[in-house]
Design a protein around this motif. Structure first.
Motif, PDB file in Angstrom:
ATOM      1  N   HIS A 148       0.849  -1.188   0.000  1.00 25.02           N
ATOM      2  CA  HIS A 148       0.000   0.000   0.000  1.00 25.02           C
ATOM      3  C   HIS A 148       0.885   1.240   0.000  1.00 25.02           C
ATOM      4  CE1 HIS A 148       0.990  -0.710   4.215  1.00 25.02           C
ATOM      5  NE2 HIS A 148       0.773   0.590   4.435  1.00 25.02           N
ATOM      6  N   HIS A 150       0.641   5.840   0.644  1.00 25.44           N
ATOM      7  CA  HIS A 150      -0.175   6.949   1.149  1.00 25.44           C
ATOM      8  C   HIS A 150       0.605   8.244   1.014  1.00 25.44           C
ATOM      9  CE1 HIS A 150       2.208   5.744   4.655  1.00 25.44           C
ATOM     10  NE2 HIS A 150       1.586   4.570   4.646  1.00 25.44           N
ATOM     11  N   GLU A 154       5.961   8.442   6.549  1.00 28.42           N
ATOM     12  CA  GLU A 154       5.707   7.568   7.703  1.00 28.42           C
ATOM     13  C   GLU A 154       7.006   7.029   8.293  1.00 28.42           C
ATOM     14  OE1 GLU A 154       2.578   4.053   7.886  1.00 28.42           O
ATOM     15  OE2 GLU A 154       4.225   3.561   6.553  1.00 28.42           O
ATOM     16  N   HIS A 189       4.733   0.020   0.231  1.00 29.72           N
ATOM     17  CA  HIS A 189       5.409  -0.858   1.183  1.00 29.72           C
ATOM     18  C   HIS A 189       4.445  -1.932   1.668  1.00 29.72           C
ATOM     19  CE1 HIS A 189       3.805   2.730   3.165  1.00 29.72           C
ATOM     20  NE2 HIS A 189       3.530   1.962   4.217  1.00 29.72           N
TER      21      HIS A 189
HETATM   22 FE   LIG Z   1       2.130   2.698   5.695  1.00 29.41          FE
END
Ligand SMILES: [Fe+2]
Length: 241
Positions: A148, A150, A154, A189
């Motif tokens: 996924h 985004h 992160e 990732h």
């Molecule tokens: Fe993530």
């Protein structure tokens, strides 16, 4: 002097862990700087932590305790104790696809095997923040968290290990307890756990209200089947897809 709550104490303890790290790869250093800035904003300037929440879903308590007990690295023992102290005060949630568009195929194994507590963030149980989040994230043993990406950059601080990661659909790599992972904006990732649960501190340093997007790879079902195979050995094809 006001008595500090155990939840705020946990955040102070995590800031110390991050500060104690003296070497980082270039990408991780950028993430650490951003996360420390977010923590400092709350820990130095805010004096009003939100009310602590004693509710904890019973059905996941054992798994959560097992994940805390899996923190075996000696230098992480005092932080593990801080998590134990704060555990019942935090609000825990299961991600059934919360952070994805409705049609996203995150997989049943992930739905059954994840749990998180947002300490700082839009739904933070300790401090509210509309553009920074930080919390604890757990995956059950033998769980695959599908690829996924985004918009939020992160950072993961891995408290247990090993845990397998792959980036941009590439080779799997195992990360040990105490390691850091920095996912820049938009980098796909995926993660897989082995015999032990995975517990980590995660932080999204901006774009915290953006949704995640699954990034399909044609080996998902194969990986999930290997992880739950009761015959034993986890054998993975580490070749580039
Ligand atoms: Fe993530």
């Amino acid at each position: 002097m006001q008595t500090e709550s155990v939840s705020v104490g946990l955040l102070h303890a995590f800031r110390e862990l991050l500060q104690q790290r003296d070497s980082h790869s270039a990408g991780v250093a950028e993430g650490v700087t951003e996360v420390l800035a977010g923590l400092n904003r709350h820990l130095e300037n805010s004096h009003t932590a939100l009310a602590e929440n004693p509710a904890l879903p019973d059905e996941r308590v054992k798994l959560l305790d097992r994940s805390i007990a899996s923190i075996s690295k000696p230098t992480l023992q005092s932080f593990a104790e801080q998590i134990r102290l704060a555990r019942n005060r935090l609000t825990w949630r299961v991600d059934y696809g919360l952070f994805y568009p409705k049609e996203a195929d995150v997989g049943q194994a992930y739905r059954d095997g994840n749990m998180h507590s947002e300490l700082i963030g839009p739904n933070g149980c300790v401090f509210r923040d509309d553009d920074f989040s930080l919390g604890l994230f757990m995956l059950a043993p033998k769980t695959f968290y599908r690829d996924h990406d985004h918009a939020a950059p992160e950072l993961y601080y891995n408290l247990t290990g090993p845990c397998g990661w792959r980036f941009d659909k590439g080779h799997w790599q195992d990360f040990a307890a105490g390691s850091l992972v920095w996912n820049p904006q938009g980098l796909a990732h995926a993660m897989r756990t082995y015999a032990q649960p995975f517990l980590s501190v995660y932080s999204w340093t901006s774009h915290v209200n953006s949704l995640c997007r699954v990034v399909p790879v044609d080996d998902w079902l194969e990986i999930e089947a290997q992880l739950v195979n009761p015959q034993g050995d986890l054998k993975f094809d580490n070749s580039q897809p």
